[in-house]
Design a protein around this motif. Structure first.
Motif, PDB file in Angstrom:
ATOM      1  N   LEU A   1       0.841  -1.194   0.000  1.00 22.64           N
ATOM      2  CA  LEU A   1       0.000   0.000   0.000  1.00 22.64           C
ATOM      3  C   LEU A   1       0.879   1.247   0.000  1.00 22.64           C
ATOM      4  CD1 LEU A   1      -2.759  -1.112   2.517  1.00 22.64           C
ATOM      5  CD2 LEU A   1      -2.835  -1.085   0.026  1.00 22.64           C
ATOM      6  N   HIS A   2       0.392   2.253  -0.671  1.00 21.53           N
ATOM      7  CA  HIS A   2       1.155   3.480  -0.879  1.00 21.53           C
ATOM      8  C   HIS A   2       0.243   4.651  -0.546  1.00 21.53           C
ATOM      9  CE1 HIS A   2       3.760   5.953  -3.908  1.00 21.53           C
ATOM     10  NE2 HIS A   2       3.987   6.271  -2.658  1.00 21.53           N
ATOM     11  N   TYR A   3       0.575   5.362   0.510  1.00 22.99           N
ATOM     12  CA  TYR A   3      -0.324   6.384   1.018  1.00 22.99           C
ATOM     13  C   TYR A   3       0.368   7.728   1.156  1.00 22.99           C
ATOM     14  CZ  TYR A   3      -3.680   2.823   2.555  1.00 22.99           C
ATOM     15  OH  TYR A   3      -4.592   1.814   2.616  1.00 22.99           O
ATOM     16  N   THR A   4      -0.402   8.782   0.986  1.00 26.17           N
ATOM     17  CA  THR A   4       0.060  10.116   1.337  1.00 26.17           C
ATOM     18  C   THR A   4      -0.793  10.620   2.483  1.00 26.17           C
ATOM     19  OG1 THR A   4       0.734  10.547  -0.932  1.00 26.17           O
ATOM     20  CG2 THR A   4       0.488  12.440   0.492  1.00 26.17           C
ATOM     21  N   LEU A   5      -0.128  10.954   3.569  1.00 28.20           N
ATOM     22  CA  LEU A   5      -0.841  11.351   4.777  1.00 28.20           C
ATOM     23  C   LEU A   5      -0.778  12.857   4.971  1.00 28.20           C
ATOM     24  CD1 LEU A   5       0.531   8.476   6.927  1.00 28.20           C
ATOM     25  CD2 LEU A   5      -1.867   8.898   6.514  1.00 28.20           C
ATOM     26  N   ASP A   6      -1.916  13.396   5.318  1.00 26.04           N
ATOM     27  CA  ASP A   6      -2.074  14.814   5.535  1.00 26.04           C
ATOM     28  C   ASP A   6      -1.582  15.190   6.943  1.00 26.04           C
ATOM     29  OD1 ASP A   6      -3.098  17.372   5.061  1.00 26.04           O
ATOM     30  OD2 ASP A   6      -4.915  16.851   6.165  1.00 26.04           O
ATOM     31  N   ALA A   7      -0.774  16.241   7.034  1.00 25.24           N
ATOM     32  CA  ALA A   7      -0.209  16.646   8.329  1.00 25.24           C
ATOM     33  C   ALA A   7      -1.304  16.970   9.346  1.00 25.24           C
ATOM     34  CB  ALA A   7       0.704  17.859   8.142  1.00 25.24           C
ATOM     35  N   SER A   8      -2.372  17.580   8.879  1.00 23.55           N
ATOM     36  CA  SER A   8      -3.450  17.966   9.774  1.00 23.55           C
ATOM     37  C   SER A   8      -4.084  16.745  10.455  1.00 23.55           C
ATOM     38  CB  SER A   8      -4.487  18.749   8.962  1.00 23.55           C
ATOM     39  OG  SER A   8      -5.626  18.977   9.736  1.00 23.55           O
ATOM     40  N   GLY A   9      -4.324  15.709   9.667  1.00 21.59           N
ATOM     41  CA  GLY A   9      -4.894  14.492  10.220  1.00 21.59           C
ATOM     42  C   GLY A   9      -3.949  13.804  11.187  1.00 21.59           C
ATOM     43  N   LEU A  10      -2.673  13.810  10.856  1.00 22.87           N
ATOM     44  CA  LEU A  10      -1.675  13.200  11.731  1.00 22.87           C
ATOM     45  C   LEU A  10      -1.582  13.958  13.059  1.00 22.87           C
ATOM     46  CD1 LEU A  10       1.135  12.491   9.125  1.00 22.87           C
ATOM     47  CD2 LEU A  10      -0.101  10.767  10.440  1.00 22.87           C
ATOM     48  N   ARG A  11      -1.636  15.269  12.949  1.00 21.43           N
ATOM     49  CA  ARG A  11      -1.553  16.107  14.151  1.00 21.43           C
ATOM     50  C   ARG A  11      -2.755  15.843  15.061  1.00 21.43           C
ATOM     51  NH1 ARG A  11      -1.419  18.108  18.208  1.00 21.43           N
ATOM     52  NH2 ARG A  11      -0.831  20.192  18.898  1.00 21.43           N
ATOM     53  N   ALA A  12      -3.931  15.731  14.452  1.00 23.13           N
ATOM     54  CA  ALA A  12      -5.146  15.490  15.221  1.00 23.13           C
ATOM     55  C   ALA A  12      -5.126  14.108  15.863  1.00 23.13           C
ATOM     56  CB  ALA A  12      -6.374  15.634  14.329  1.00 23.13           C
ATOM     57  N   ALA A  13      -4.353  13.193  15.281  1.00 15.40           N
ATOM     58  CA  ALA A  13      -4.310  11.817  15.781  1.00 15.40           C
ATOM     59  C   ALA A  13      -3.157  11.594  16.750  1.00 15.40           C
ATOM     60  CB  ALA A  13      -4.189  10.853  14.601  1.00 15.40           C
ATOM     61  N   CYS A  14      -2.472  12.638  17.123  1.00 17.94           N
ATOM     62  CA  CYS A  14      -1.314  12.520  18.023  1.00 17.94           C
ATOM     63  C   CYS A  14      -1.725  11.844  19.330  1.00 17.94           C
ATOM     64  CB  CYS A  14      -0.743  13.906  18.311  1.00 17.94           C
ATOM     65  SG  CYS A  14       0.664  13.868  19.425  1.00 17.94           S
ATOM     66  N   ARG A  15      -0.873  10.914  19.753  1.00 16.65           N
ATOM     67  CA  ARG A  15      -1.198  10.163  20.964  1.00 16.65           C
ATOM     68  C   ARG A  15      -0.238  10.460  22.117  1.00 16.65           C
ATOM     69  NH1 ARG A  15      -2.691   3.988  19.452  1.00 16.65           N
ATOM     70  NH2 ARG A  15      -0.455   3.885  19.101  1.00 16.65           N
ATOM     71  N   CYS A  16       0.385  11.611  22.119  1.00 19.61           N
ATOM     72  CA  CYS A  16       1.279  11.939  23.226  1.00 19.61           C
ATOM     73  C   CYS A  16       0.437  12.204  24.480  1.00 19.61           C
ATOM     74  CB  CYS A  16       2.160  13.142  22.895  1.00 19.61           C
ATOM     75  SG  CYS A  16       1.333  14.726  23.026  1.00 19.61           S
ATOM     76  N   ALA A  17       1.098  12.258  25.614  1.00 18.27           N
ATOM     77  CA  ALA A  17       0.386  12.408  26.885  1.00 18.27           C
ATOM     78  C   ALA A  17      -0.467  13.676  26.916  1.00 18.27           C
ATOM     79  CB  ALA A  17       1.389  12.414  28.043  1.00 18.27           C
ATOM     80  N   ALA A  18       0.079  14.771  26.381  1.00 14.57           N
ATOM     81  CA  ALA A  18      -0.651  16.039  26.397  1.00 14.57           C
ATOM     82  C   ALA A  18      -1.927  15.966  25.556  1.00 14.57           C
ATOM     83  CB  ALA A  18       0.252  17.169  25.890  1.00 14.57           C
ATOM     84  N   CYS A  19      -1.804  15.394  24.353  1.00 13.71           N
ATOM     85  CA  CYS A  19      -2.978  15.284  23.477  1.00 13.71           C
ATOM     86  C   CYS A  19      -3.990  14.293  24.044  1.00 13.71           C
ATOM     87  CB  CYS A  19      -2.558  14.879  22.076  1.00 13.71           C
ATOM     88  SG  CYS A  19      -1.601  16.156  21.220  1.00 13.71           S
ATOM     89  N   GLU A  20      -3.498  13.215  24.636  1.00  7.95           N
ATOM     90  CA  GLU A  20      -4.410  12.235  25.228  1.00  7.95           C
ATOM     91  C   GLU A  20      -5.183  12.850  26.389  1.00  7.95           C
ATOM     92  OE1 GLU A  20      -5.486   9.718  24.008  1.00  7.95           O
ATOM     93  OE2 GLU A  20      -3.996   8.292  23.261  1.00  7.95           O
ATOM     94  N   SER A  21      -4.544  13.702  27.166  1.00  6.90           N
ATOM     95  CA  SER A  21      -5.266  14.278  28.301  1.00  6.90           C
ATOM     96  C   SER A  21      -6.293  15.299  27.820  1.00  6.90           C
ATOM     97  CB  SER A  21      -4.298  14.848  29.343  1.00  6.90           C
ATOM     98  OG  SER A  21      -3.826  16.093  28.944  1.00  6.90           O
ATOM     99  N   LEU A  22      -5.991  16.018  26.734  1.00  8.82           N
ATOM    100  CA  LEU A  22      -6.995  16.909  26.128  1.00  8.82           C
ATOM    101  C   LEU A  22      -8.200  16.096  25.672  1.00  8.82           C
ATOM    102  CD1 LEU A  22      -4.965  19.363  23.833  1.00  8.82           C
ATOM    103  CD2 LEU A  22      -6.278  19.947  25.879  1.00  8.82           C
ATOM    104  N   ARG A  23      -7.893  14.959  25.036  1.00 11.11           N
ATOM    105  CA  ARG A  23      -8.947  14.094  24.517  1.00 11.11           C
ATOM    106  C   ARG A  23      -9.813  13.566  25.654  1.00 11.11           C
ATOM    107  NH1 ARG A  23      -5.356  11.253  21.219  1.00 11.11           N
ATOM    108  NH2 ARG A  23      -5.397  12.760  19.531  1.00 11.11           N
TER     109      ARG A  23
END
Ligand SMILES: [Zn+2]
Length: 106
Positions: free
Chosen positions: A28-50
C-alpha cells in the motif's frame, strides 16, 4: 519484543505540502495529511486533552517539519505548530493511512 507486522519500505516528507508519503511492505502506498496526523497525536498532552473532551483542532495549513526515527518502532513527528511529542508506531501509522489517506497508488 514483538515485531510490527507492517513497516515502511520508503518514507518521503514533502516539505512543500508538509505531507508524509509512505510505501508500506504490504504494497500500500499512502500520502498522509499533516493535519490528520496532528489530530491523531497520541502523546500524553494530546491524550489528556482528549480525555477532557477537548477536540484537537490543528492550525490551518499545519505541516510536518521533521521526522525522527524511533528505532525500529516508528516515527516521532514534528509539526509546524511546534508540537513534537507524538510518537507514531508503524502499526498506528498504517492504521491512520487507511483513514487519512488522500490518494492511493495501485
Ligand atoms: Zn500530541
Amino acid at each position: 519484543m514483538a515485531t510490527s507486522a507492517v513497516w515502511p519500505l520508503d518514507i518521503v516528507l514533502h516539505e512543500a505540502s508538509g505531507q508524509l508519503e509512505v510505501l508500506w511492505n504490504d504494497g500500500l502506498h499512502y500520502t498522509l495529511d499533516a493535519s490528520g496526523l496532528r489530530a491523531a497525536c497520541r502523546c500524553a498532552a494530546c491524550e489528556s486533552l482528549r480525555r477532557a473532551g477537548t477536540p484537537l483542532v490543528p492550525a490551518a495549513g499545519i505541516a510536518l517539519t521533521l521526522l525522527r526515527p524511533v528505532g525500529e518502532f516508528g516515527l516521532q513527528l514534528c509539526f509546524s505548530d511546534g508540537h513534537d511529542r507524538g510518537i507514531y508506531p508503524w502499526s498506528y501509522l498504517h492504521e491512520l493511512s487507511s483513514i487519512l489517506s488522500l490518494q492511493t497508488t495501485p
